[in-house]
Design an enzyme around this catalytic site. Structure first.
Site, mmCIF file in Angstrom:
data_model
loop_
_atom_site.group_PDB
_atom_site.id
_atom_site.type_symbol
_atom_site.label_atom_id
_atom_site.label_comp_id
_atom_site.label_asym_id
_atom_site.label_seq_id
_atom_site.Cartn_x
_atom_site.Cartn_y
_atom_site.Cartn_z
ATOM 1 N N HIS A 158 0.789 -1.202 -0.117
ATOM 2 C CA HIS A 158 -0.072 -0.381 0.106
ATOM 3 C C HIS A 158 0.806 1.620 -0.348
ATOM 4 O O HIS A 158 2.660 1.185 0.483
ATOM 5 C CB HIS A 158 -0.885 -0.308 1.497
ATOM 6 C CG HIS A 158 -0.064 0.243 2.872
ATOM 7 N ND1 HIS A 158 0.046 -0.654 3.438
ATOM 8 C CD2 HIS A 158 0.431 1.149 3.070
ATOM 9 C CE1 HIS A 158 0.593 -0.869 4.186
ATOM 10 N NE2 HIS A 158 0.525 0.310 4.339
ATOM 11 N N HIS B 10 3.969 7.266 3.750
ATOM 12 C CA HIS B 10 4.740 6.513 3.513
ATOM 13 C C HIS B 10 4.393 4.920 2.706
ATOM 14 O O HIS B 10 3.497 5.448 2.359
ATOM 15 C CB HIS B 10 5.409 5.374 5.008
ATOM 16 C CG HIS B 10 3.713 4.454 5.684
ATOM 17 N ND1 HIS B 10 2.445 4.646 6.446
ATOM 18 C CD2 HIS B 10 3.539 2.863 5.945
ATOM 19 C CE1 HIS B 10 1.787 3.713 6.619
ATOM 20 N NE2 HIS B 10 1.855 2.854 6.091
ATOM 21 N N GLU C 156 7.516 0.928 5.295
ATOM 22 C CA GLU C 156 7.170 -0.003 5.880
ATOM 23 C C GLU C 156 7.724 -1.267 5.166
ATOM 24 O O GLU C 156 7.244 -1.480 4.154
ATOM 25 C CB GLU C 156 5.973 0.207 6.217
ATOM 26 C CG GLU C 156 4.887 -0.838 6.825
ATOM 27 C CD GLU C 156 3.416 -0.584 6.937
ATOM 28 O OE1 GLU C 156 3.315 0.110 6.572
ATOM 29 O OE2 GLU C 156 3.032 -1.245 8.243
#
Lengths: 134, 134
Positions: free
Chosen positions: A7, A79, A130
């Site tokens: 994502h 992010h 991440e």
């Protein structure tokens, strides 16, 4: 090592307005808000055919994105999340390459219930990364 | 309306270092640098299984990302690109919804040779959005 882009997370100051915009103006499939008190955020996932957009809004007094929204009051891309098969192996490889892992260095359970780690944005071209084990 | 996430663009101050990092530390498939003098950038595409990361580095004196790197010297996530089937229909729908198109409002030919438009980040939660017709 890294696999799919799981994502892209966008921090938004007004979650309802952002949802309406992605649903009505951009015509995307917008999910229901999910409160994640353990992570200090409310999240909304927007399903695209090949990946997801994650809208993030602060929840509670110690939200990790409150500071980001203070610096970026209109919101912004917060992010990117890459999938990895083995998060501990990925961490060790990255640390060997000189990258810094945020926090304790141990994986936490992310919003999808999977182990996640965050890498220091200064080590990745100003981009908070991440890693999520899938 | 929006379809796949075509790419996430990351502006980087040192293209060679960024390529080495994505290739060696993150283990990704990093392409060769492509000079795009018409767009004022050198681009490197990183192929993920489901989408692409586009590293952007200024090229020439009038690069559209020079200002971004002045404000963000370490680099940062610059924009996201969503695919649309009909860019003029998408533009008209977005303008009707109150969104602003950057520049003349007419599509230009993007780095992939396809028509593209950029939407004002203030209308999209601080996130610069590119639309690409596919």
């Amino acid at each position: 090592m890294i696999g799919r882009l799981n994502h892209v997370a966008i921090a938004v100051p007004d979650l309802e307005a952002a949802c309406a915009q992605y649903r009505d103006a951009l015509g995307a499939a917008v999910g229901a808000p999910q409160a994640e008190p353990g992570h200090g955020v409310t999240v909304v996932f927007i399903a695209l055919p090949n990946t997801k957009i994650e809208l993030l809004h602060p929840l509670g007094p110690d939200s990790p994105i409150a500071g980001f929204l203070q610096k970026n009051p209109a919101g912004g891309i917060h992010h990117v999340c890459y999938e990895v098969e083995d998060i501990l192996a990925a961490r060790d490889r990255l640390v060997s390459a000189g990258a810094r892992v945020l926090g304790s260095g141990e994986p936490k359970t992310g919003a999808h219930g999977k182990p996640v780690l965050f890498l220091h944005p200064k080590d990745f071209n100003g981009c908070l990364v991440e890693l999520e084990e899938v």
